[in-house]
Design an enzyme around this catalytic site. Structure first.
Site, PDB file in Angstrom:
ATOM      1  N   CYS A 216       7.281  -4.066   1.766  1.00 37.89           N
ATOM      2  CA  CYS A 216       7.886  -3.379   2.906  1.00 37.89           C
ATOM      3  C   CYS A 216       8.617  -4.337   3.851  1.00 37.89           C
ATOM      4  O   CYS A 216       9.006  -3.941   4.952  1.00 37.89           O
ATOM      5  CB  CYS A 216       6.818  -2.621   3.693  1.00 37.89           C
ATOM      6  SG  CYS A 216       6.035  -1.299   2.742  1.00 37.89           S
ATOM      7  N   CYS A 241       3.942   1.287  12.371  1.00 36.94           N
ATOM      8  CA  CYS A 241       3.058   1.678  11.268  1.00 36.94           C
ATOM      9  C   CYS A 241       1.894   2.541  11.707  1.00 36.94           C
ATOM     10  O   CYS A 241       1.157   3.050  10.873  1.00 36.94           O
ATOM     11  CB  CYS A 241       2.524   0.432  10.573  1.00 36.94           C
ATOM     12  SG  CYS A 241       1.586  -0.641  11.657  1.00 36.94           S
TER      13      CYS A 241
END
Length: 261
Positions: A216, A241
């Site tokens: 990511c 997140c």
């Protein structure tokens, strides 16, 4: 009680190869006092370290000043090898180990079996579900019973952090949250690293100003903002997140989707 390190590196700048002392940022003494105050008011507080530059500055300040504050990191199972190696480098440098918190292996297995190993590329909900399992739930466990936590967030890192306060109530985890580097600049962070010879993740030298899980995170390109390499397939105003979900409280989120590579 943790004893201070001898000849504390938090107050002893290193000498460059040219023989000149590298000056620490002017904010450094204030940072130490801020952390001392946090430790006095919240002795159970802990730094949640991503092992990136900002958190290494805070780690150095805490260990170097002999502060009895906890430090932990979240090993998601998808970190770069260079990031994981920082755990042992910290212990070797400071003679103090940090705690490592990992996700529930059954939850990880169930996610992968239901969605695929890299399903987070397919949609924001699937990405956030992965983050919830690998990062948010472990953080919730690490913060359980604490009255406060500390982060290395800075305002200039992202649009989602532009209004970041140095001290705030965390509505997500229900405790006090301190962001002592909120007003610091990128240059000040690296000035501290150079001044004190603070160990840092070698990925920073390869174009990674912000480092998360390996699949990511990518290196940024010239002219991109500091967090452009995080979840690069999404729009810049959704790049959190869940660890810092409060950052999104007043920001409308839009999503850009791509097909799984």
């Amino acid at each position: 009680m943790t004893m201070p390190l001898p000849k504390s590196p938090a107050t002893a700048p290193v000498t460059s190869s040219a023989g000149a002392s590298v000056a620490p940022p002017a904010r450094w003494p204030a940072l130490i006092e801020t952390l001392r105050d946090i430790a006095a008011r919240h002795p159970d507080a802990a730094l949640a370290s991503s092992l990136a530059a900002e958190d290494m500055v805070l780690t150095h300040a805490i260990f170097g000043a002999g502060l009895d504050l906890g430090i932990f990191t979240l090993d998601t199972g998808r970190l770069n090898a260079e990031t994981v190696a920082m755990i042992d480098r910290i212990a070797a440098r400071y003679g103090r180990a940090i705690s490592v918190v990992r996700p529930d292996p059954r939850a990880v297995r169930e996610y992968v079996e239901a969605n695929g190993l890299n399903a987070f590329y397919e949609s924001v909900p699937l990405r956030k579900s992965c983050c919830e399992i690998r990062k948010v739930e472990p953080l919730r466990r690490a913060l359980a019973g604490r009255s406060a936590w500390i982060t290395g967030q800075r305002r200039e890192q992202a649009v989602t952090r532009g209004e970041l306060r140095e001290s705030e109530d965390d509505p997500v985890f229900g405790l006090r949250k301190f962001n002592p580097l909120a007003a610091w600049t990128h240059d000040e962070v690296w000035q501290a690293i150079r001044a004190f010879g603070i160990p840092y993740n070698p990925l920073h030298d390869r174009g990674y100003p912000s480092i998360g899980c390996e699949p990511c995170t990518r290196a940024i390109r010239p002219g991109e903002d500091l967090r452009a390499g995080r979840w690069w397939w999404e729009s810049s105003d959704s790049k959190e997140c869940g660890l810092h979900a409060g950052n999104l409280a007043s920001i409308p989120v839009s999503v850009v989707s791509i097909k799984t590579p």
